[in-house]
Design an enzyme around this catalytic site. Sequence first.
Site, PDB file in Angstrom:
ATOM      1  CG  HIS A 121      -1.941   0.991   1.337  1.00  0.00           C
ATOM      2  ND1 HIS A 121      -1.686   2.317   1.625  1.00  0.00           N
ATOM      3  CD2 HIS A 121      -3.292   0.902   1.186  1.00  0.00           C
ATOM      4  CE1 HIS A 121      -2.816   2.985   1.640  1.00  0.00           C
ATOM      5  NE2 HIS A 121      -3.809   2.159   1.377  1.00  0.00           N
ATOM      6  CG  ASP A 198       0.275  -2.686   6.234  1.00  0.00           C
ATOM      7  OD1 ASP A 198      -0.673  -2.849   7.023  1.00  0.00           O
ATOM      8  OD2 ASP A 198       0.184  -2.011   5.190  1.00  0.00           O
ATOM      9  CD  GLN A 201      -6.940  -4.697   3.726  1.00  0.00           C
ATOM     10  OE1 GLN A 201      -7.900  -5.487   3.759  1.00  0.00           O
ATOM     11  NE2 GLN A 201      -7.108  -3.397   3.638  1.00  0.00           N
ATOM     12  CE  LYS A 224      -7.569  -0.612   6.145  1.00  0.00           C
ATOM     13  NZ  LYS A 224      -8.476  -0.383   5.011  1.00  0.00           N
ATOM     14  CB  CYS A 361      -3.723   3.015  -1.832  1.00  0.00           C
ATOM     15  SG  CYS A 361      -4.921   4.330  -1.579  1.00  0.00           S
TER      16      CYS A 361
END
Length: 567
Positions: A121, A198, A201, A224, A361
């Site tokens: 991202h 990261d 997600q 999220k 993104c």
Amino acid sequence: MSELFLRQQFPIFYQQNDGSPWLYFDNGATTQKPQSVIDTISCFYLQQNANVHRASHRVSADTTNAFEQVRKEVAALINASSEKEIIWTKGTTESINLLASVLAKGHVESGDEIVLSALEHHANIVPWQQIANELGLRIKVIPVNKDGVLQVANIKSLITNKTALVAVSHVSNALGNINPISHIIAHAKKHGALTLIDGAQAIAHLPVDVQALDCDFYVFSGHKMFGPTGIGVLYGRQVLLDGLPPYQSGGEMIEKVSFSGTTFQGLPFKFEAGTPNIAGVLGLGAAVSFLKAHQSSIHEQEQALYTALVTGLRSISGIRLWGDLENSVCVQSFTVDGINNQDLGLLLNEHNIAVRVGHHCAMPLMEALSIVGTVRVSLSGYNTLPEIHHFIDVLQGIVSSLRPETINASQDLASAAVVKSIAPQNEALNDKAFDFDTMPLALSIRQAKGWDETYRQIMLAGKQLHKLLPEDHIGQYEVMGCESQVWLKCVVRDNRLILAAHSPSKIVRGLLAIIFEPLARLTVRQIKQFSLHDYLDALGLGKHVSQSRGNGLQAVIEQIQQQVHSH
């Protein structure tokens, strides 16, 4: 547990949109919130609103205890060794920016290397680019194959003794791939490199154990994982966080202040300057409780949904599925040969189906795959199998309607003039300025009955657009701010307004032709006064043009008005 019971926890799905069910397939952007999260946030403002760590009165003390209890619960969720390793931020993006900022202060130096992946991202690319430019660092990228799957074999040559940091996503936000982060982390450790994962997600779909992973930093966002917006988590190993300087300064992170010098609090408060998002933290706590209580049911439902989704998509002719279909969360990106992604998104929206279209993104990834973007369907445990089946049926119909052979050229409208003399008079623009009976494109839209006929007329209108030559599809003529790419050539010559344009989107081409039609009939002063919003409403198109698409069309109008103004 039945899928219906899980869905019943989310009140938004019982709010009808125009009398038809809403299919929410954009969970990768943000998840919906269960009633328990909503109630927790409301209760805070109704019954316990007070600042934390600052007052001696009872309400503040109770709120502080609840606030810090959530820190312990988040630490337990990801198996951190101490709640001191949990830092509150606004979200994943701020967590990464925080790390980039503090690592740049003495922990990396010129000649060091940062390794990213082609799947990242923008939030896990740009902060590292910024400090690389400032400090003379080198960025290296783990590539992907033709499907968008990481080529992990390359890490042996990419991660070396020069590597200061490896920053990769646990799950690709654009494609849904579950990346082999344990393998990457282990290799980075061999070379003494720090590792940042990261997890934005991943956190709602996968169990996360930061100690088992042995990562140095792990970041994610509350919104999220069924929590509120504006709250995020930075996990960092305590020994590392202790050695890093503060990110921001102000209240709460101070131990002692004097004009001769200042000392700072220890973890986690050193990184939490100012009043925190108290309601967000408490809401996140409720989301953690919800996730832990229903994790197995959510996982089981998501696996069933993903299997049905992939099976259904594969039944559609011309579709291309991207990513690792064997090792993915319930996210699937796809493209359809010869059909623009933005057109698919717009038409799905007309059927009350929310998906995400574009580059997500992840522009470098799209460039690596030689595409401009995808349609992304991202699911959650509250989605249902009947929704999947309905989506596939609707998508099949839309794809068929967008095939070139389904638009009957024999029914094309009379060609609309795109070149018109500009009269010298300067009368004001009013309702009488438009004679719709003399504008065939506008007239066809006004007379259309229902969305299906309106959509057909927009598609036919696109055939009347004065198309820009392919060699002019360059940056000089690109209109920035458009949801779909648009190139526009606009000149005023001998009192004549000359317009030519192109967009990969058939619907955008039709909309451009429709808005160019009146401009070709207006005076200079009227063009300066032209209101896109009013004109679309007059045609009955306003409700069919999203804000982002409307902003793009407005950018086109403003560019034309600027050109006319200079004339």
